[in-house]
Structures are given as structure tokens and as C-alpha cells.
Design an enzyme around this catalytic site. Structure first.
Site, mmCIF file in Angstrom:
data_model
loop_
_atom_site.group_PDB
_atom_site.id
_atom_site.type_symbol
_atom_site.label_atom_id
_atom_site.label_comp_id
_atom_site.label_asym_id
_atom_site.label_seq_id
_atom_site.Cartn_x
_atom_site.Cartn_y
_atom_site.Cartn_z
ATOM 1 N N ARG A 38 0.827 -1.223 0.000
ATOM 2 C CA ARG A 38 0.000 0.000 0.000
ATOM 3 C C ARG A 38 0.851 1.258 0.000
ATOM 4 O O ARG A 38 0.423 2.304 0.499
ATOM 5 C CB ARG A 38 -0.973 0.022 1.180
ATOM 6 C CG ARG A 38 -2.046 -1.048 1.110
ATOM 7 C CD ARG A 38 -3.091 -0.813 2.194
ATOM 8 N NE ARG A 38 -3.958 -1.984 2.354
ATOM 9 C CZ ARG A 38 -4.486 -2.370 3.499
ATOM 10 N NH1 ARG A 38 -4.229 -1.699 4.607
ATOM 11 N NH2 ARG A 38 -5.280 -3.423 3.553
ATOM 12 N N ARG A 42 -3.490 6.060 0.095
ATOM 13 C CA ARG A 42 -4.081 7.183 0.821
ATOM 14 C C ARG A 42 -3.133 7.923 1.746
ATOM 15 O O ARG A 42 -3.447 9.022 2.197
ATOM 16 C CB ARG A 42 -5.297 6.690 1.616
ATOM 17 C CG ARG A 42 -6.481 6.324 0.735
ATOM 18 C CD ARG A 42 -7.587 5.676 1.542
ATOM 19 N NE ARG A 42 -7.193 4.347 1.999
ATOM 20 C CZ ARG A 42 -7.906 3.618 2.854
ATOM 21 N NH1 ARG A 42 -9.030 4.110 3.367
ATOM 22 N NH2 ARG A 42 -7.511 2.409 3.199
ATOM 23 N N ARG A 51 -6.764 11.154 -7.313
ATOM 24 C CA ARG A 51 -7.918 10.259 -7.210
ATOM 25 C C ARG A 51 -9.216 11.006 -6.909
ATOM 26 O O ARG A 51 -10.296 10.395 -6.910
ATOM 27 C CB ARG A 51 -7.695 9.239 -6.084
ATOM 28 C CG ARG A 51 -7.018 7.929 -6.445
ATOM 29 C CD ARG A 51 -7.919 6.925 -7.163
ATOM 30 N NE ARG A 51 -9.269 6.857 -6.675
ATOM 31 C CZ ARG A 51 -9.684 6.162 -5.613
ATOM 32 N NH1 ARG A 51 -8.813 5.474 -4.900
ATOM 33 N NH2 ARG A 51 -10.951 6.142 -5.255
ATOM 34 N N ASP A 87 -6.461 -3.411 -7.624
ATOM 35 C CA ASP A 87 -7.182 -3.996 -6.506
ATOM 36 C C ASP A 87 -7.375 -5.471 -6.791
ATOM 37 O O ASP A 87 -7.492 -5.869 -7.959
ATOM 38 C CB ASP A 87 -8.540 -3.310 -6.308
ATOM 39 C CG ASP A 87 -9.204 -3.738 -5.013
ATOM 40 O OD1 ASP A 87 -9.917 -4.775 -5.023
ATOM 41 O OD2 ASP A 87 -9.014 -3.066 -3.990
ATOM 42 N N TYR A 162 -14.603 -13.195 -0.471
ATOM 43 C CA TYR A 162 -15.418 -12.054 -0.898
ATOM 44 C C TYR A 162 -16.635 -12.520 -1.698
ATOM 45 O O TYR A 162 -17.753 -12.024 -1.505
ATOM 46 C CB TYR A 162 -14.595 -11.096 -1.753
ATOM 47 C CG TYR A 162 -13.706 -10.168 -0.963
ATOM 48 C CD1 TYR A 162 -14.254 -9.243 -0.070
ATOM 49 C CD2 TYR A 162 -12.327 -10.184 -1.111
ATOM 50 C CE1 TYR A 162 -13.443 -8.375 0.652
ATOM 51 C CE2 TYR A 162 -11.507 -9.319 -0.397
ATOM 52 C CZ TYR A 162 -12.076 -8.420 0.484
ATOM 53 O OH TYR A 162 -11.271 -7.566 1.210
#
Length: 355
Positions: A38, A42, A51, A87, A162
Site C-alpha cells: 500500500r 491514501r 484520485r 485492486d 469475498y
């Protein structure tokens, strides 16, 4: 060429002698290489800026935006490898699964897979389905030059979790109910996901990725006996499918201290270790012939610089006897992490381990 055909891409020569790839191959290095899971995300204000107003999945399908985001931490931190911005659900979206990444929630699947009939949703992935990945990696490798690019995918178990749960879960009750109650359906689900995952990794390697990482983010929810029986075969299939390319293969999961030996058996060249197990102990569990990656606790970065450096030296001392070591966090960079702390950490590892 189909993603299912024989490999045609040799190891990219520009990156072959990089510290990162040398460490993955367990060869002597000029310094311990560093990258962060990561790292493109962010924690960077420049990421939040580009973004702004762009949904996550859409951002993964814009080659120029993917290129910019992937390069940001390389420019800012001086890390030894870039990781492709994407992702783990991208290949599922690409084959037509009705899903979205909802802010503050994560991937949400409209029609969870609960029956054998639901498997029809999972068709084969072709390179044409993810042509934007090929384009983005082409742009990236030209920009990166001698800096390796890591491709990645979600492992079959994590993707299955998921798909069966319909979204993130803390208990995985639906996935485990299928695994225990209908093992044949479960095995067929993971086998299909292994094919999709392998095809997605092949696209990235053929486009120019120098290494690949398989994220089995939720495998730590499993007991070793269940992992061996119900998950390991699918992960083995993925790693075997890309073995002939000759690029390093990394395997990582969270809370997988009890599974490290089995994750090594799956076929990776490098086993990622979270912060719960010291690297010297992890090496004992994994066994010889593998490099290790990790494993500073991500929350350490919120402490003063002196404390970060002290904990970093503990990790490096624990790794001193390893055949190969790639420095990383024990999980991803947390969104509120100070980017300057990451930059200082890279410099400290490079300086402290300079040969």
C-alpha cells in the site's frame, strides 16, 4: 498470445541486477531492499489529489492514472520496487462479476456465490479483458527503467471469501460453511479462481512485471489442517502456472504465523511475514530455500523517529542470518501514516545495511 499459452517474456534485463530481485533470488545485495505494501495510496497527498472524484475501480482502469499513482511512492520515498496500482477484485470485475468497491466498506458483490449454479458467473479471464493493465505496465516499465515493478493478484481463498460472503467479513461463516459442508463445490470454486488469478498474473508478467505477489489476505482465519486440505491446492496451481516465467513469486497473508510453512510449500520464492513472528523464527517455520519479506509493525511509524529506527534495527537483526531479505511492513501502510516517516525509514534501512 493467450494468457494461457506458454510464457514468452524473459526476465527484464534492466531490472535483473536490482537489489530487490537479487534479494528475492537470495543473492548478495548492496543494501537490504525496501518497498511497502500500500505504498501507493491514501497516505500520500498527491494520491488523494489525483484520485479526487474518481471511483476506485475506475481508477484501476485508467492506464495513465495507474502509472502516475504507481510512480508516486518511487519518486517520494526512493523505494527499491514499485507495486502495480490495482485492486484484488479487478479480475473479477473484468469477467463480469457485478461488484463495486464502496468507500468505508470494501468490495461488495451483488450476487454472492452460494450454489453450484452460481459458478457460471466465473468465466475465463483473457488478456483482452484487462487490456488497460497491459497498457499501464508498458507505460510504467518505460518510466521505471531499472526499478522493478511488482505485479499482484488476490489468492483464490481470499477472492472466494469475498464472493461467497458478498463482501468483507470478520468470521467468514458462509465461506467456511461451504468449505466444510460442500467440499466439492468449494474445491471447484477455488480451482476456477486459481485459473483466473494465474491468467491475471500472466498478463502482468508478459507486459513487463519483474515479480509478482499473491495476497492471501484472509488466510490467517484458517487452521493449518483446513488450509492444507482446502486452500493449498489452489495456491499451488497459481504458482505453478507462472513458474516458467522465471520471475520471483511472493506469497503474503495476515495472521498467518501458523501457516508460514504451508505457504512456503505453495511454491513461492519469497514468503511475506506479518509483524507477529520474528523473521528468524519465521525462517525456521518456512524452511530453507526461501527468501523472506517483512516485517515492521505498521503502527510503529506513528512513534518518534528514534523509536522507529530502534524497531527497524530489531527487524534487521532478526533477518541477519536469512538467505534473502526484502524489508517491508508486516501489513500495508496505514492511511494516516506520515509520508515523511516512510521516506526516513527507507533511508535508514539503506544506510544501516549498506555493504
Amino acid at each position: 498470445m493467450s494468457a494461457n499459452d506458454a510464457p514468452r517474456a524473459p526476465q527484464p534485463s534492466a531490472t535483473y541486477d536490482s537489489a530487490f530481485l537479487k534479494a528475492c533470488r537470495r543473492e548478495p545485495v548492496p543494501h537490504t531492499p525496501v518497498w511497502f505494501m500500500r505504498q501507493a495510496g491514501r497516505s500520500l497527498p498527491e494520491y488523494r489529489k489525483v484520485r479526487e472524484g474518481v471511483p476506485m475501480l475506475e481508477s484501476c482502469m485508467r492506464p495513465e492514472l495507474v502509472t502516475e499513482i504507481t510512480l508516486q511512492p518511487v519518486r517520494r520515498h526512493g523505494v527499491d520496487a514499485a507495486i502495480y496500482f490495482s485492486d484484488i477484485v479487478v479480475p473479477l470485475k473484468a469477467i463480469g462479476i457485478d461488484l463495486d468497491i464502496k468507500p468505508g466498506v470494501g468490495p461488495v458483490v451483488e450476487r454472492p456465490i452460494r450454489t453450484r449454479a452460481d459458478l457460471a458467473q466465473l468465466r475465463d479471464l483473457t488478456p483482452e479483458d484487462v487490456s488497460y493493465v497491459t497498457e499501464a505496465i508498458g507505460l510504467l516499465t518505460r518510466e521505471l527503467g531499472a526499478t522493478p515493478l511488482i505485479g499482484f493478484a488476490g489468492a483464490p481463498f481470499t477472492l472466494a471469501s469475498y464472493l461467497v460472503e458478498g463482501g468483507p467479513s470478520r468470521t467468514y461463516e458462509n465461506a467456511k460453511a461451504m468449505m466444510y459442508g460442500d467440499p466439492e463445490l468449494w474445491a471447484d470454486l477455488l480451482d476456477r479462481l486459481a485459473d483466473i488469478t494465474a491468467a491475471f498474473l500472466k498478463v502482468q508478467i508478459e507486459a513487463g512485471a519483474s515479480a509478482v505477489q499473491l495476497f492471501d489476505s484472509w488466510a490467517g482465519a484458517l487452521a493449518p489442517v483446513d488450509y492444507r486440505r482446502s486452500v493449498l491446492p489452489a495456491s499451488v496451481k497459481v504458482f505453478e502456472a507462472v513458474a516458467a516465467y522465471g520471475v520471483p513469486r511472493i506469497h503474503f497473508g495476515v495472521g498467518t504465523g501458523e501457516l508460514l510453512g504451508l505457504m512456503g510449500e505453495a511454491g513461492a520464492d519469497v514468503v511475506g511475514v506479518d509483524w507477529r513472528v520474528p523473521l528468524d523464527e519465521a525462517a525456521r517455520r518456512v524452511g530453507p530455500g526461501k527468501a523472506l519479506q517483512g516485517n515492521l509493525d505498521p503502527t510503529v511509524l506513528f512513534a518518534p523517529t528514534e523509536a522507529v529506527e530502534a524497531k527497524t534495527r530489531e527487524v534487521l537483526e532478526s533477518a541477519a542470518g536469512l538467505e534473502g531479505h526484502v524489508f517491508n511492513l508486516g501489513h500495508g501502510v496505514m492511511p494516516s501514516t506520515d509520508p515523511d516517516a516512510l521516506t526516513r525509514l527507507v533511508e535508514h534501512v539503506h544506510t544501516h545495511t549498506a555493504r
